[in-house]
Design a protein around this motif. Structure first.
Motif, PDB file in Angstrom:
ATOM      1  N   GLU A  79       0.848  -1.192   0.000  1.00  0.00           N
ATOM      2  CA  GLU A  79       0.000   0.000   0.000  1.00  0.00           C
ATOM      3  C   GLU A  79       0.888   1.249   0.000  1.00  0.00           C
ATOM      4  O   GLU A  79       1.099   1.901   1.022  1.00  0.00           O
ATOM      5  CB  GLU A  79      -0.923  -0.007   1.226  1.00  0.00           C
ATOM      6  CG  GLU A  79      -1.950  -1.100   1.227  1.00  0.00           C
ATOM      7  CD  GLU A  79      -2.971  -0.910   0.115  1.00  0.00           C
ATOM      8  OE1 GLU A  79      -3.318   0.256  -0.194  1.00  0.00           O
ATOM      9  OE2 GLU A  79      -3.408  -1.922  -0.469  1.00  0.00           O
ATOM     10  N   ARG A  82      -1.793   6.476  -1.912  1.00  0.00           N
ATOM     11  CA  ARG A  82      -3.057   6.764  -1.229  1.00  0.00           C
ATOM     12  C   ARG A  82      -4.196   6.565  -2.226  1.00  0.00           C
ATOM     13  O   ARG A  82      -4.093   6.938  -3.383  1.00  0.00           O
ATOM     14  CB  ARG A  82      -3.068   8.193  -0.688  1.00  0.00           C
ATOM     15  CG  ARG A  82      -2.088   8.410   0.456  1.00  0.00           C
ATOM     16  CD  ARG A  82      -2.300   9.765   1.128  1.00  0.00           C
ATOM     17  NE  ARG A  82      -2.173  10.873   0.192  1.00  0.00           N
ATOM     18  CZ  ARG A  82      -3.158  11.730  -0.062  1.00  0.00           C
ATOM     19  NH1 ARG A  82      -4.336  11.586   0.500  1.00  0.00           N
ATOM     20  NH2 ARG A  82      -2.950  12.730  -0.907  1.00  0.00           N
ATOM     21  N   THR A  89      -6.150  11.526  -5.595  1.00  0.00           N
ATOM     22  CA  THR A  89      -5.284  11.533  -4.413  1.00  0.00           C
ATOM     23  C   THR A  89      -3.813  11.640  -4.766  1.00  0.00           C
ATOM     24  O   THR A  89      -3.003  11.939  -3.907  1.00  0.00           O
ATOM     25  CB  THR A  89      -5.502  10.246  -3.602  1.00  0.00           C
ATOM     26  OG1 THR A  89      -5.258   9.120  -4.439  1.00  0.00           O
ATOM     27  CG2 THR A  89      -6.922  10.188  -3.074  1.00  0.00           C
TER      28      THR A  89
END
Length: 555
Positions: A79, A82, A89
């Motif tokens: 991850e 974002r 984002t």
């Protein structure tokens, strides 16, 4: 312009070299936009080749809501980016790096500061059995701002990055895959990069299984309309970043591209070929006819008229007749010729000293009038049009400019050509001597006859007895009278005959002089018109050869 056939196997270095030479030759000749685009392509190629060849830069491009960042995280397996459901984002490029060594300078060039090393260089096995081998290469995966972002800085980043990354991955979603901005502003301009383009239909899980084939078919049709191949690397694939469907296969494709380390060269090759094609389109189709004997002769004939050669040849003929008359005319009237000025002297021709600098020779011909200037301009223009016939409009225009590059010097140069021509107009003809001797004999006969008659008159006046003058049988006149008449008649006959012969000889000399003057004018035309045109035609030939190397079909 017509591209010449070249050898089939041409390296990227060959193409770059060809484009560099073609771009240099195109400067000032072709459309500036095409030249600027070619220079930009050369700059990018030079900069990219100076950086890590072991890394492949793959950029994810997509519209707002396409799930681009989510797919980026899925491919990376971490991850890093974002994500959000509704608003963009990603404001700055984000890099995931496999194989950190050598990537720093590359990322500095890309102006990517947000960097994350996620693993070592990627490896992939190819072949089977004895032919099995393993290749490896670094990968830089970029998550980029949305191309339809309302923020100008985001759009500028996308515009810059789409021209720098090695592989372009277009991420679309079922709702916006037909977005006009995507297709018109991005896919169409980059349609030539099919070998390094991937199209990913994300969020496939939102479609019913029965609808997915239709959406993919519609997407392929749109891509085909954009000019992008719908087979091979650019074949659209369906994935779901959230559900994980198709992500492993996409990751494997990207890793395979990086491991083979060919994408950077393919991208640069496509850029260079496209820049060469833009130059070819700007140059136009066709090759010039080239310089022919007929075109050169017409050019010389036009400049001969402009230089006033006929006026000079006529003056030379009149000068010859005048000087011939001083040697062959009746001696009693020769003194009248002193009051007639030599036409060549009036034109200040043949007045320079032997061995003097030809560059300072000038005549006293009047400056070119409007008709003469028009004749010179027309001759040069027609010559340029004739030799450039068949070439594209920009090169025809360039040839005209070259032909007229010395236009301001041409009148003075033509005057010098006339002034330095050796006329041989001051030389005497052999037959003048014969006529001159006969004229003096006739004059002597006339003078002797007159003196004889004068003596007889004086003797009669002073009543001095003298025998009668002799006579010639068959002529009632005395010898002294006959001598006077014969001398005058012979002198007049010689003067008339000499005039006729001088007229014929003057025309012959004028013809020879026209040829000599034509040769001098020809030299001037060669120096000031044909030589610049030859250089321009040679530039066109080199331009065509360079483009042929640059745009030769990729194997």
């Amino acid at each position: 312009m017509k591209l010449r056939n070249k050898q089939p196997e041409i390296t990227l270095s060959d193409r770059i070299k060809g484009l560099a030479e073609a771009t240099e030759l195109a400067g000032g000749r072709l459309d500036q936009d095409a030249v600027t685009a070619a220079r930009d392509a050369l700059d990018r190629a030079g900069e990219r080749r100076a950086l890590s060849a072991d890394h492949t830069v793959v950029g994810f491009f997509g519209a707002t809501g396409s799930g681009k960042s989510t797919l980026f995280n899925a491919v990376v397996g971490q991850e890093l980016a974002r994500t959000a459901a509704r608003r963009p984002t990603t404001s700055q490029p984000l890099a995931a790096i496999w194989g950190d060594e050598g990537s720093e300078a590359l990322l500095d060039w890309l102006d990517v500061s947000d960097r994350h090393v996620v693993g070592p260089a990627l490896s992939i096995s190819t072949g089977k059995g004895r032919k099995a081998s393993t290749t490896s290469g670094g990968l830089v995966l970029l998550d980029l701002p949305d191309f339809d972002s309302v923020t100008r800085e985001h759009r500028e980043i996308v515009d810059r990055m789409v021209g720098l990354v090695d592989v372009v991955v277009w991420v679309v979603d079922p709702q916006k895959y037909a977005d006009a901005v995507l297709h018109q502003d991005f896919v169409q301009p980059l349609s030539r990069h099919g070998a390094v383009t991937m199209v990913v239909l994300n969020q496939a899980d939102r479609l019913a299984p029965s609808d997915l084939p239709n959406v993919l078919a519609s997407l392929r049709e749109l891509l085909a309309q954009d000019g992008l191949p719908t087979s091979g690397p650019s074949t659209p694939v369906a994935v779901s970043a959230l559900a994980g469907d198709g992500v492993p296969e996409l990751r494997e494709r990207i890793h395979g591209i990086a491991a083979h380390r060919a994408a950077a060269g393919q991208r640069l090759e496509a850029d260079v070929v496209h820049a060469g094609q833009m130059l070819a389109e700007a140059a136009g189709e066709g090759d010039p006819r080239g310089i022919t004997r007929e075109a050169s002769e017409r050019l010389t004939a036009g400049l001969v008229r402009a230089a006033g050669v006929d006026l000079i040849a006529d003056a030379a003929a009149r000068s010859y007749r005048l000087r011939a008359g001083k040697h062959t005319g009746w001696i009693a009237t020769r003194w009248l010729a002193k009051f007639r000025k030599d036409p060549l002297k009036r034109l200040h021709i043949e007045s320079h000293d032997k061995g003097s600098d030809p560059s300072v020779h000038r005549t006293s011909l009047p400056p070119m009038n409007a008709a003469q200037k028009a004749a010179a301009d027309s001759a040069v223009r027609n010559y340029a049009d004739a030799v450039s016939e068949g070439a594209g409009a920009p090169w025809r225009r360039s040839v005209r400019v070259a032909a007229r590059s010395h236009e301001s010097r041409l009148p003075d140069a033509l005057d010098q050509a006339v002034a330095r021509t050796k006329f041989s107009a001051r030389s005497a003809s052999w037959w003048w001597i014969i006529f001159d001797v006969l004229q003096w004999i006739a004059m002597a006969m006339t003078v002797l006859g007159l003196l004889w008659l004068l003596g007889m008159f004086a003797a009669e006046y002073f009543q001095i007895p003298l025998p009668p003058p002799p006579t010639v049988e068959g002529f009632p006149l005395p010898v002294p009278t006959l001598m006077v008449i014969t001398g005058v008649v012979v002198a007049i006959f010689l003067a008339i005959t000499g005039g006729v012969v001088a007229s014929i000889a003057s025309r012959m000399r004028a013809s020879r002089l026209r040829r000599r003057l034509g040769e001098s004018v020809r030299e001037t035309a060669r120096e000031l018109v044909e030589t610049p045109v030859e250089r321009e035609l040679e530039a066109h030939r080199r331009f065509g050869d360079s483009l042929a190397t640059t745009t030769s079909p990729v194997a």
